[in-house]
Design an enzyme around this catalytic site. Sequence first.
Site, PDB file in Angstrom:
ATOM      1  CG  PHE A  43      -2.587  -9.268  -8.607  1.00 21.82           C
ATOM      2  CD1 PHE A  43      -3.412  -8.909  -9.659  1.00 21.82           C
ATOM      3  CD2 PHE A  43      -1.225  -9.391  -8.844  1.00 21.82           C
ATOM      4  CE1 PHE A  43      -2.901  -8.678 -10.925  1.00 21.82           C
ATOM      5  CE2 PHE A  43      -0.691  -9.145 -10.103  1.00 21.82           C
ATOM      6  CZ  PHE A  43      -1.531  -8.786 -11.152  1.00 21.82           C
ATOM      7  N   GLY A  46      -8.477 -12.192  -5.618  1.00 25.65           N
ATOM      8  CA  GLY A  46      -9.334 -11.319  -4.824  1.00 25.65           C
ATOM      9  C   GLY A  46      -9.580  -9.956  -5.430  1.00 25.65           C
ATOM     10  CG  HIS A  47      -7.939  -6.077  -7.161  1.00 27.24           C
ATOM     11  ND1 HIS A  47      -7.819  -5.426  -8.367  1.00 27.24           N
ATOM     12  CD2 HIS A  47      -8.157  -5.108  -6.262  1.00 27.24           C
ATOM     13  CE1 HIS A  47      -7.934  -4.125  -8.187  1.00 27.24           C
ATOM     14  NE2 HIS A  47      -8.134  -3.907  -6.925  1.00 27.24           N
ATOM     15  CG  PHE A  48     -12.480  -6.605  -8.099  1.00 32.53           C
ATOM     16  CD1 PHE A  48     -12.618  -6.306  -6.753  1.00 32.53           C
ATOM     17  CD2 PHE A  48     -11.961  -5.635  -8.937  1.00 32.53           C
ATOM     18  CE1 PHE A  48     -12.284  -5.056  -6.263  1.00 32.53           C
ATOM     19  CE2 PHE A  48     -11.614  -4.378  -8.447  1.00 32.53           C
ATOM     20  CZ  PHE A  48     -11.774  -4.081  -7.109  1.00 32.53           C
ATOM     21  CB  VAL A  53      -9.173  -4.622 -12.404  1.00 28.78           C
ATOM     22  CG1 VAL A  53      -8.449  -3.312 -12.684  1.00 28.78           C
ATOM     23  CG2 VAL A  53     -10.496  -4.669 -13.137  1.00 28.78           C
TER      24      VAL A  53
END
EC number: 4.2.1.59
Length: 144
Positions: A43, A46-48, A53
Site C-alpha cells: 500500500f 500509492g499511499h503516499f 502513511v
Amino acid sequence: MDIQGILEHLPHRFPFLLIDRITELVPGERVVALKNVSFNEPFFVGHFPKYPVMPGVLIVEAMAQAAGVLSFKTTGDKPKDGILYLFVGIDNARFKAQVVPGDQLVLKVNIERKLRNIWKYKAIAEVNGQLVAEADLMCAQTPL
C-alpha cells in the site's frame, strides 16, 4: 501464537494478512497482536509515494483480524471448519497519530458482547505505547 498459528485461524493471505504475531490471548476476553509495518508494504506504493502513511482503514482491518483470531480461539473453530467472521460494523473510529514504516503496531481487542452470531469488540492500536487508533467493531459469524 506465531504466523503459522495465525494462518490456521484466519482465512486472510498476502497481501491482506495484517497481523504477524499474537503475544497474548485469553479466549472469551482479549487478544494482543502485532503488525510490523515495513516500507515494503504494497500500500505504500500509492499511499503516499513521498510520505508513506499506513491507511487508517487498514489499521482498522488489522484490529478486526485480531478480533477474528480471538473469536476463532474462543469458539474452538477454524476457517477450515467452514466458519467465517465478517465485518458488519464500525463505530467510534478515531485516528490519533500516523503509522509509518518501521513502526510496530500493537493491536489490543476486547470482546464486549456476543449475542447469537454477532460479536462486539472494543479495539485500540498503539505504537510505542501511544494510542494511534481506536474503534468499536462488530462481526457476524457465518458459515461458508
